[in-house]
Each structure stands twice: as C-alpha cells, then as structure tokens.
Motif scaffolding. Sequence first.
Motif, PDB file in Angstrom:
ATOM      1  N   HIS A   1       9.676  -8.287  -0.616  1.00 56.16           N
ATOM      2  CA  HIS A   1       8.888  -8.434   0.600  1.00 56.16           C
ATOM      3  C   HIS A   1       9.119  -7.215   1.493  1.00 56.16           C
ATOM      4  O   HIS A   1      10.254  -6.759   1.652  1.00 56.16           O
ATOM      5  N   TYR A   2       8.048  -6.732   2.069  1.00 56.14           N
ATOM      6  CA  TYR A   2       8.133  -5.475   2.813  1.00 56.14           C
ATOM      7  C   TYR A   2       7.110  -5.441   3.944  1.00 56.14           C
ATOM      8  O   TYR A   2       6.110  -6.179   3.933  1.00 56.14           O
ATOM      9  N   LEU A   3       7.379  -4.572   4.918  1.00 53.88           N
ATOM     10  CA  LEU A   3       6.389  -4.224   5.935  1.00 53.88           C
ATOM     11  C   LEU A   3       5.719  -2.936   5.510  1.00 53.88           C
ATOM     12  O   LEU A   3       6.391  -1.923   5.269  1.00 53.88           O
ATOM     13  N   GLY A   4       4.405  -2.956   5.420  1.00 51.56           N
ATOM     14  CA  GLY A   4       3.662  -1.755   5.066  1.00 51.56           C
ATOM     15  C   GLY A   4       3.002  -1.143   6.293  1.00 51.56           C
ATOM     16  O   GLY A   4       2.661  -1.845   7.248  1.00 51.56           O
ATOM     17  N   PHE A   5       2.831   0.179   6.267  1.00 56.89           N
ATOM     18  CA  PHE A   5       2.235   0.916   7.383  1.00 56.89           C
ATOM     19  C   PHE A   5       1.033   1.715   6.899  1.00 56.89           C
ATOM     20  O   PHE A   5       0.982   2.156   5.753  1.00 56.89           O
ATOM     21  N   ASN A   6       0.112   1.953   7.819  1.00 56.44           N
ATOM     22  CA  ASN A   6      -1.005   2.863   7.572  1.00 56.44           C
ATOM     23  C   ASN A   6      -0.569   4.252   8.028  1.00 56.44           C
ATOM     24  O   ASN A   6      -0.478   4.525   9.224  1.00 56.44           O
TER      25      ASN A   6
ATOM     26  N   MET B   1       0.002  -2.280  10.494  1.00 52.34           N
ATOM     27  CA  MET B   1       1.227  -2.823   9.898  1.00 52.34           C
ATOM     28  C   MET B   1       0.898  -4.189   9.312  1.00 52.34           C
ATOM     29  O   MET B   1       0.075  -4.935   9.866  1.00 52.34           O
ATOM     30  N   TYR B   2       1.519  -4.515   8.176  1.00 51.98           N
ATOM     31  CA  TYR B   2       1.289  -5.807   7.535  1.00 51.98           C
ATOM     32  C   TYR B   2       2.509  -6.183   6.727  1.00 51.98           C
ATOM     33  O   TYR B   2       3.374  -5.347   6.442  1.00 51.98           O
ATOM     34  N   LEU B   3       2.591  -7.441   6.321  1.00 50.83           N
ATOM     35  CA  LEU B   3       3.661  -7.915   5.449  1.00 50.83           C
ATOM     36  C   LEU B   3       3.058  -8.472   4.175  1.00 50.83           C
ATOM     37  O   LEU B   3       2.144  -9.292   4.219  1.00 50.83           O
ATOM     38  N   LEU B   4       3.574  -7.984   3.038  1.00 53.93           N
ATOM     39  CA  LEU B   4       3.187  -8.520   1.738  1.00 53.93           C
ATOM     40  C   LEU B   4       4.395  -8.469   0.807  1.00 53.93           C
ATOM     41  O   LEU B   4       5.485  -8.041   1.197  1.00 53.93           O
TER      42      LEU B   4
END
Length: 267
Positions: free
Chosen positions: A27-32, A155-158
């Motif tokens: 599980h991670y936080l992704g960034f643009n 930002m999102y979590l997937l």
Amino acid sequence: DLPPELVAHLEQQPTARVLRGPGSSYHYLGFNLADPVTGDLRLRRAVAHGIDREALIRYLLGGAARPAGSVLPPGHYAAAELPEYRHDPALAQRLLAEAGMEHPSLTYRTSTDPLRLRIATALQAQLAAVGIRVRVQSTEWGSFFDAVRGGRFQMYLLAWVGVTQPDVLRQVFHSASVPPAGANRGRFADPTVDALLDAATGAEPARQTALYQDAQRRIHAKLPYVPLWYEDNVAAVRAGVRGYALRPDGAWDALDRTDPPDARHPH
C-alpha cells in the motif's frame, strides 16, 4: 477485505477459525509528478515525514500490517534494504519552508470504501499537523481509478497485490510506461532509473538482481510513492475445514488442498 472489526468478531465465534499471516500487498501514496506542487521532491518528502504509519497501522488496521519500503516485499530475492521515512513533523515543516510552501493545499483522491475513507481522514489530520491542507475527494471505484489512470490527481492511495516478479518496477516506474503503455500513473521520469531498468532486461541473474536493487534505492530517494505498509492476509475459515493455508501474495491456491468439514457434522 475483511474489516478489522469483523475479524475481531469472528475470532470470538466457535463456528469459525481466523488465520493470519504476513502479506505482500504493498500500500502506498502515489503523487502526480507533472503537478507543480506534488512534483516538488521537498513536498513529497514533507508528506513522507508527516505521516505516522505506526499509528495508522495500530489504530485503523488493528496492527495487521508491517511498514513498507518497496513494492518488492522483504524476503523477495530482488528486494533492496531501504531507509525508513520516519515520522518527523519538525523535519516535514523544515522541508516545506525550504520549498517556500506555506500551508500548501493538496487534493487526495480515494474510493468510497469505508476503511479507505477512515485512512484518508487520518492522513488529513496528520498532515494538517505539519501545515499541509488536504482535501479528500471520494468517488465510487470506477471513477476513482479512471482519474488515477488518467493522471487527474495530486495524491492517491492504492495497493499492488500479488507482486512476484521484479519487472513490475519497469511497468510502474519507467518513463516509457505512462498509461496506456504501462502503470506509471504518476508520470515519474528519471534517466538513472530508466537506464537501470533497461540494463536489467536480459541481464544475467546476479547482475539483474543488483540492478533492480539499485533502481529501488533511486526510486525510494525520488519518492514517486510514499511507502505505507504491507497488509497482513486474514482468512476466516469455517470450523472443521482442514488444510487451508495463507500465502503472502493472497492467492487461493491452497483451496486445491483443502478438505471440507465432515458432512456428518455440518455444524
């Protein structure tokens, strides 16, 4: 996807048996990185140091996770040892000051899943404590994932589930893997990472492992993802079922070797 409160309830039931084991779901936080705010490494580092992962794991996941480092989990032959982005609010605030960002605002995309919304709210509070305003935008799964694939986020979590092969690094972090060509949803582009992943393709095994490990160290330093945790696998098994065993990747292979309860004692 058993909510922690349901697992706690099932553990008290005589008709069920709860199995737990370490998982590899990352599980991670992704960034643009194409965004002028989240594209700044200092902002991403501030987010990483503003998050208290141990508290999230303890209070929202019931302790059923381990802090994560790379998409390749510990024990994987190509996994690299990586330094931890420890919870350090003072450092997060210094990084924001260095970036000239006073109370930056971020939009955080998530689904309408209740647990994901609780995590979003907790992250919102933790980041507010270091001066980062977060606006949570929740939509049903299809719209959420479409926005992530289309780069319409800050930002999102997937999670990456069931990862077994190290070439996932190319799929996720190579600059040529921007959707629809791959899963580089954050538009991460780093010539050093590209060169390492290109060299790993077709390299002999020992050299390939070293190249993948170097790529992970570089990716970890550049923070296109903030690693959060590897979620444990949890299974609720009807009493009397024999032979079922958990796998780290969550696969259902063990069902082929599982015996049902004795038909003479259905309860």
